[in-house]
Design an enzyme around this catalytic site. Structure first.
Site, short mmCIF file in Angstrom:
data_model
loop_
_atom_site.label_atom_id
_atom_site.label_comp_id
_atom_site.label_asym_id
_atom_site.label_seq_id
_atom_site.Cartn_x
_atom_site.Cartn_y
_atom_site.Cartn_z
N ALA A 10 0.82 -1.22 0.00
CA ALA A 10 0.00 0.00 0.00
C ALA A 10 0.85 1.26 0.00
CB ALA A 10 -0.93 0.00 1.21
N GLY A 11 2.17 1.11 0.01
CA GLY A 11 3.06 2.26 0.18
C GLY A 11 3.40 2.98 -1.11
N ILE A 13 6.14 2.96 -2.85
CA ILE A 13 6.69 2.03 -3.86
C ILE A 13 5.67 0.94 -4.16
CG2 ILE A 13 8.47 0.30 -4.34
CD1 ILE A 13 10.26 1.91 -2.34
N ARG A 87 20.48 6.10 5.12
CA ARG A 87 19.67 4.89 5.07
C ARG A 87 19.83 4.08 6.36
NH1 ARG A 87 21.67 5.71 0.06
NH2 ARG A 87 20.26 5.78 -1.73
N SER A 118 13.48 -2.83 1.03
CA SER A 118 13.49 -2.03 2.26
C SER A 118 14.92 -1.68 2.67
CB SER A 118 12.84 -2.81 3.41
OG SER A 118 11.66 -3.43 2.99
N ASN A 119 15.11 -0.42 3.03
CA ASN A 119 16.44 0.05 3.45
C ASN A 119 16.66 -0.11 4.94
OD1 ASN A 119 18.04 1.05 1.28
ND2 ASN A 119 16.51 2.66 0.95
N ASP A 150 20.03 1.85 -8.75
CA ASP A 150 21.37 2.42 -8.99
C ASP A 150 21.77 2.24 -10.46
OD1 ASP A 150 21.67 3.12 -6.27
OD2 ASP A 150 22.19 1.06 -5.81
N HIS A 177 24.16 -0.59 -1.44
CA HIS A 177 23.18 0.42 -1.82
C HIS A 177 23.11 1.54 -0.79
CE1 HIS A 177 19.69 2.29 -3.58
NE2 HIS A 177 19.04 2.18 -2.44
P1 NAD Z 1 6.09 4.17 2.35
O1 NAD Z 1 6.06 4.65 3.75
O2 NAD Z 1 5.40 4.98 1.33
O3 NAD Z 1 5.50 2.70 2.26
C1 NAD Z 1 5.90 1.68 3.11
C2 NAD Z 1 4.76 0.73 3.34
O4 NAD Z 1 5.21 -0.28 4.23
C3 NAD Z 1 3.52 1.40 3.98
O5 NAD Z 1 2.37 1.14 3.21
C4 NAD Z 1 3.44 0.75 5.34
O6 NAD Z 1 2.10 0.58 5.82
C5 NAD Z 1 4.10 -0.60 5.06
N1 NAD Z 1 4.52 -1.30 6.26
C6 NAD Z 1 5.03 -0.79 7.41
N2 NAD Z 1 5.22 -1.77 8.30
C7 NAD Z 1 4.86 -2.93 7.69
C8 NAD Z 1 4.82 -4.27 8.09
N3 NAD Z 1 5.21 -4.63 9.31
N4 NAD Z 1 4.39 -5.18 7.22
C9 NAD Z 1 3.99 -4.82 5.98
N5 NAD Z 1 3.99 -3.56 5.54
C10 NAD Z 1 4.41 -2.62 6.40
O7 NAD Z 1 7.63 3.97 1.96
P2 NAD Z 1 8.25 3.75 0.50
O8 NAD Z 1 8.59 5.06 -0.09
O9 NAD Z 1 7.38 2.81 -0.25
O10 NAD Z 1 9.65 3.04 0.87
C11 NAD Z 1 9.66 1.75 1.44
C12 NAD Z 1 11.09 1.31 1.72
O11 NAD Z 1 11.81 1.15 0.50
C13 NAD Z 1 11.91 2.30 2.55
O12 NAD Z 1 12.64 1.59 3.49
C14 NAD Z 1 12.81 2.95 1.54
O13 NAD Z 1 14.00 3.45 2.12
C15 NAD Z 1 13.10 1.79 0.63
N6 NAD Z 1 13.59 2.13 -0.72
C16 NAD Z 1 14.55 1.34 -1.25
C17 NAD Z 1 15.04 1.58 -2.52
C18 NAD Z 1 16.10 0.69 -3.12
O14 NAD Z 1 16.73 1.09 -4.10
N7 NAD Z 1 16.30 -0.53 -2.63
C19 NAD Z 1 14.55 2.66 -3.25
C20 NAD Z 1 13.57 3.48 -2.68
C21 NAD Z 1 13.10 3.20 -1.40
C1 LMR Z 2 17.10 5.38 -3.22
O1 LMR Z 2 18.22 5.08 -3.60
O2 LMR Z 2 16.40 6.23 -3.81
C2 LMR Z 2 16.51 4.68 -2.03
O3 LMR Z 2 17.46 3.88 -1.39
C3 LMR Z 2 15.79 5.57 -1.10
C4 LMR Z 2 16.68 6.52 -0.35
O4 LMR Z 2 16.59 6.54 0.87
O5 LMR Z 2 17.45 7.23 -0.98
#
Ligand code: NAD
Ligand code: LMR
Length: 314
Positions: A10-11, A13, A87, A118-119, A150, A177
């Site tokens: 639901a988030g 991403i 992060r 997830s980060n 990346d 990352h």
């Molecule tokens: P967001 O807050 O918009 O969405 C996160 C979702 O996770 C929410 O809907 C929330 O309800 C849900 N959530 C929280 N606790 C939970 C649980 N216990 N079980 C299931 N769902 C749960 O955040 P976002 O912008 O979607 O980012 C999510 C994660 O992805 C962050 O940690 C962010 O840093 C990471 N991210 C990683 C990369 C990458 O390149 N790997 C890129 C962007 C973001």
């Molecule tokens: C990114 O690279 O965009 C993600 O890891 C989110 C962040 O925290 O920068």
């Protein structure tokens, strides 16, 4: 039948990623899990006339149903950064969330491919691995840290700077990352760069995430470009494992011995029906890139140790 489960669906991403997965004809079932709002997201997506059926699952008591029978589990659950945060500052909240979801995967989908978004990815991947080990179901061929954003950024930034089409601009990105652990191999692009260009492009690729965090000004981090990258990664895994296409590669953060003493490392990985088919050795590095790698290793080791310790401390 190819079930894909999105945990955190639901988030920021989760929603666009689920949309892109719904558009993928290789997916036949999409399970959308979160602690809130997935019935609405699922109802919305379910009207799209592509093959996948879509169902929303809310709360821990529905995690088993969301995961059972999964071929691929994608995990974007957790909190994103705000300006001024690293992060690693997300570790305290996200480590527990990821550990809980990994426990569910170990119990109810131990054969699934697990793709961790997830980060901090450098630590959350070791967390998932340790949980799977505790349950006796860890298969290093099936666990991936998604570093595709990346790669996507690097090809965009290099094409912007040097000309050419971004999709055809291939830049391997090694290491991890976050910040200095991100090691772009610009020498593999075929372009020549001045030292000034090298420094500027390297920094932009390493800190591309910060650009978005700053521009969103407190409203989170990259979501749409991450959804694109996550969908590309899942599609590569599907093409290798479901359609059995060979020669599919992505840079991804996996258990690896390409750099001695660094247990998890992102490098070029070839996919097969069982996940990791081959972890490619390090490409030839320029002196500039070797310096970047040397700088990445200590932080990467710390991040990995922190994840491992989190699961084993109690
Ligand atoms: P967001 O807050 O918009 O969405 C996160 C979702 O996770 C929410 O809907 C929330 O309800 C849900 N959530 C929280 N606790 C939970 C649980 N216990 N079980 C299931 N769902 C749960 O955040 P976002 O912008 O979607 O980012 C999510 C994660 O992805 C962050 O940690 C962010 O840093 C990471 N991210 C990683 C990369 C990458 O390149 N790997 C890129 C962007 C973001
Ligand atoms: C990114 O690279 O965009 C993600 O890891 C989110 C962040 O925290 O920068």
């Amino acid at each position: 039948m190819v079930k894909v489960s999105v945990l955190g669906a639901a988030g920021g991403i989760g929603q666009p990623l689920s949309l892109l997965l719904k558009a993928n004809p290789l997916v036949t079932e999409l399970a959308l899990f979160d602690i809130v709002n997935t019935p609405g997201v699922a109802a919305d997506l379910s009207h799209i006339n592509t093959p996948a059926t879509v169902k929303g699952y809310v709360g821990n008591e529905q995690l088993e149903a969301a995961l059972t029978g999964s071929h691929i589990i994608v995990i974007p659950a957790g909190v994103p950064r705000k300006p001024g945060m690293t992060r690693d500052d997300l570790f305290n909240i996200n480590a527990g969330i990821v550990k809980n979801l990994a426990t569910g995967a170990a119990k109810w989908a131990p054969k699934a491919f697990i793709c961790v978004i997830s980060n901090p990815v450098n630590s959350t991947v070791p967390i998932v691995a340790e949980v799977l080990k505790q349950h006796g179901v860890f298969d290093p061929k099936r666990l991936f840290g998604v570093t595709t954003l990346d790669i996507v950024r690097a090809s965009t930034f290099v094409a912007e700077a040097k000309g050419g089409k971004a999709p055809n601009t291939i830049v391997p990105v090694l290491g991890g990352h976050s910040g200095v652990t991100i090691v772009p191999v610009l020498s593999a692009t075929g372009h020549t760069f001045s030292q000034e260009e090298l420094d500027a492009l390297t920094k932009r690729i390493q800190y591309g995430g910060d650009e978005v965090v700053k521009a969103k000004d407190g409203a989170g981090s990259a979501t749409l470009s991450m959804a694109f990258a996550g969908a590309r990664f899942a599609n590569s895994l599907l093409e290798a494992s479901v359609t059995k296409k060979t020669g599919i590669t992505e840079c991804t953060y996996v258990k690896s011995d390409v750099v001695p003493g660094v247990e998890y490392f992102a490098t070029v990985v070839e996919f097969g029906v069982n996940g990791v088919h081959k972890v490619h050795p390090l490409p030839t590095l320029s002196a500039h890139e070797q310096k970047l790698l040397d700088a990445a290793i200590p932080e990467l080791k710390n991040n990995i140790a922190k994840g491992i310790e989190f699961v084993n401390k109690a």
